[in-house]
Design a protein around this motif. Structure first.
Motif, mmCIF file in Angstrom:
data_model
loop_
_atom_site.group_PDB
_atom_site.id
_atom_site.type_symbol
_atom_site.label_atom_id
_atom_site.label_comp_id
_atom_site.label_asym_id
_atom_site.label_seq_id
_atom_site.Cartn_x
_atom_site.Cartn_y
_atom_site.Cartn_z
ATOM 1 N N GLY A 121 0.826 -1.119 -0.052
ATOM 2 C CA GLY A 121 0.022 -0.052 0.097
ATOM 3 C C GLY A 121 0.704 1.300 0.110
ATOM 4 O O GLY A 121 0.675 2.054 -0.641
ATOM 5 N N SER A 122 1.862 1.321 0.809
ATOM 6 C CA SER A 122 2.711 2.578 0.775
ATOM 7 C C SER A 122 3.234 2.977 -0.635
ATOM 8 O O SER A 122 3.368 3.745 -1.066
ATOM 9 N N TYR A 154 -4.672 7.419 7.043
ATOM 10 C CA TYR A 154 -3.245 6.735 7.057
ATOM 11 C C TYR A 154 -2.979 6.412 5.625
ATOM 12 O O TYR A 154 -3.806 5.808 4.725
ATOM 13 N N HIS A 155 -1.923 6.568 5.001
ATOM 14 C CA HIS A 155 -1.648 6.495 3.767
ATOM 15 C C HIS A 155 -0.104 5.588 3.420
ATOM 16 O O HIS A 155 0.363 5.363 2.458
ATOM 17 N N GLU A 229 -9.191 8.142 1.345
ATOM 18 C CA GLU A 229 -9.819 6.726 1.577
ATOM 19 C C GLU A 229 -11.199 7.254 1.259
ATOM 20 O O GLU A 229 -11.818 8.068 1.883
ATOM 21 N N ASP A 262 -7.200 6.200 -2.154
ATOM 22 C CA ASP A 262 -6.444 5.125 -1.582
ATOM 23 C C ASP A 262 -7.403 3.967 -1.404
ATOM 24 O O ASP A 262 -8.132 4.273 -0.432
#
Ligand SMILES: Cc1ncc(COP(=O)(O)O)c(C=O)c1O
Length: 459
Positions: A121-122, A154-155, A229, A262
């Protein structure tokens, strides 16, 4: 120290403390708790530790195990792939990965059709942000480098993603300075409204307008993208009011800013729709994904964009998008993704997530009536959450020294549910395979655990 035997929990726990960095985890607390969960096997929605204790996995590993545990079909697909071809080469591609890209173009919303693959994901968000900025540069907008993200999100944990959002549970103060390209705004959250709104819609509208205000303040010619998100998991399943994302889409279009979703958690069925984008009725320019694409059986992430974005990189060498990772587009990951998506489709897991989500939401409403420490319940599909409070009227949280989250974690664990409860939100996100009976068991245990915590608190 000798290498611990796999059947020696005591030595394994000591070795974790001696030889591993366990990410985002308080090592002292971990030692006091006797070390981490030592998983040995897993099946369906259950994980079993080395001492034979069986738990319902209430958060799908880390929100990734959509197809459930113990899927030999996926393991076999990976094995078969690895014994034929197990790598990708510079500038190359393998048939399985190409097929996966075509499959994604088929199931992704709107015109999203070109994928860059990575490992998680990051990296997916890194790739999406770099793609957005390079796209602007190719069009002559070299000044567009800022990224607007939303508080409470949070990404990722890489150098380029860690300052985005700003979830209090993941402080970034060790890594100064905050990059100059990061702009932070609020996000819709009517339960904790900060906009003076008198309805959820007004909260959504004002949150969207805050993005417009930020774009104007920073100067539209300096803004590359807005990232968010579609539904916020870190805030405990906050679903934005229906006007929010359409307004943000319009604002982005008005100022030539790209919209990045995201979907690292929301993608591949978790919300009861294939993607969060389908739920909120808005298609981004670029979508980051990871976790659910393979249900975590192989580390795969990616960024899928529209053809319009991809076209910016077509032409001579000066057009090339300079970005890559050694293990991008690994065929083992593609095989895992195919086998996983086949299960999600065959077993109707997207629809199951929707229905089971409604079942959980109904139970949470009952718990809200029953338990004084439950301030709010919310969510959609299999991202549900309970926010616990000290005072329902003021919505004040318990002081962290009270350790309500640790108490709740313990009470759940005693009763056979594995959820490590962060701060003041109980996240509920089991695998999408959960049955109606299993859902009943899960919610009954949560109900009992809340009662036990209230007793310990004397509430
Ligand atoms: C929404 C979201 N984006 C990005 C990430 C980062 O993904 P990874 O840990 O695979 O790098 C996460 C991880 O939990 C996430 O929840």
């Amino acid at each position: 120290m000798p290498i611990p035997a796999a059947n020696d929990p005591k030595a394994l726990r000591q070795a974790v403390l001696d030889h591993m960095h366990v990410g985002m985890t308080n090592q002292t607390l971990l030692a006091e708790e006797g070390g981490p969960l030592l998983m040995e096997s897993a099946e369906g929605i259950y994980v079993t530790d080395v001492e034979g204790n069986k738990f319902i996995d209430g958060i799908s590993g880390m929100y990734f195990r959509n197809a459930g545990h113990g899927r030999e079909e996926i393991a076999k697909a990976i094995y078969d792939q690895l014994v034929s071809i197990s790598m990708n080469v510079y500038s190359g591609a393998t048939p399985k990965t190409i097929q996966l890209a075509a499959k994604l173009a088929e199931i992704a919303p709107g015109e999203l059709s070109r994928t860059f693959f990575c490992q998680g994901g990051s990296e997916a968000n890194e790739s999406s942000l770099k793609m957005a900025q390079a796209y602007h540069v190719r069009r002559g907008d070299r000044g567009r480098y800022k990224v607007i993200s939303r508080e409470g999100s949070y990404h990722g944990s890489t150098y380029g993603t860690m300052w985005l959002g700003g979830h209090p549970g993941f402080p970034r103060h060790d890594y100064q300075p905050k990059p100059a390209n990061v702009v932070t705004v609020g996000q819709p959250h009517y339960y904790h409204d900060t906009y003076g709104a008198t309805s959820a819609e007004q909260n959504g509208e004002r949150a969207a307008l805050e993005i417009e205000k930020a774009i104007l303040f920073e100067g539209p010619e300096s803004v590359s993208a807005v990232i968010g998100e579609p539904v916020s998991q870190p805030l405990g399943g906050v679903v934005p009011p229906s006007n929010y994302w359409p307004m943000v889409r319009e604002i982005c279009d008005k100022y030539g800013v790209l919209l990045i979703f995201d979907e690292v958690i929301t993608g591949f069925g978790r919300l009861g729709t294939w993607f969060g984008s389908d739920l909120v009725g808005v298609v981004p320019d670029i979508m980051s994904f990871a976790k659910g694409i393979t249900s975590g059986y192989f580390p795969v992430g990616g960024s899928i964009s529209t053809q319009k974005i991809a076209d910016a990189f077509a032409g001579g060498p000066e057009k090339v998008w300079s970005h890559m990772y050694t293990y991008s587009a690994h065929p083992g990951g593609a095989a895992a993704a195919f086998a996983n998506l086949e299960i999600v489709e065959r077993e109707g897991l997207v629809e199951n997530a929707r229905v089971r989500g409604e079942q959980i939401a109904d139970s949470l409403q009952v718990m809200k009536e029953k338990h004084a420490i439950v301030g709010d319940v919310r969510g959609v599909g299999l991202i549900q959450g309970i926010e616990f409070v000290k005072d329902r009227k003021t919505k004040e949280h318990f002081d962290s020294s009270v350790g309500v989250n640790a108490m709740l974690t313990e009470e759940l664990r005693k009763r056979g549910v594995w959820i490590r409860v962060p701060a003041y939100i109980l996240p509920i996100a089991p695998p999408l395979t959960i049955t109606a009976d299993e859902t009943d068991t899960l919610t009954t245990i949560i109900d009992e655990a809340l009662g036990a915590v209230e007793q310990r608190l004397g509430v």
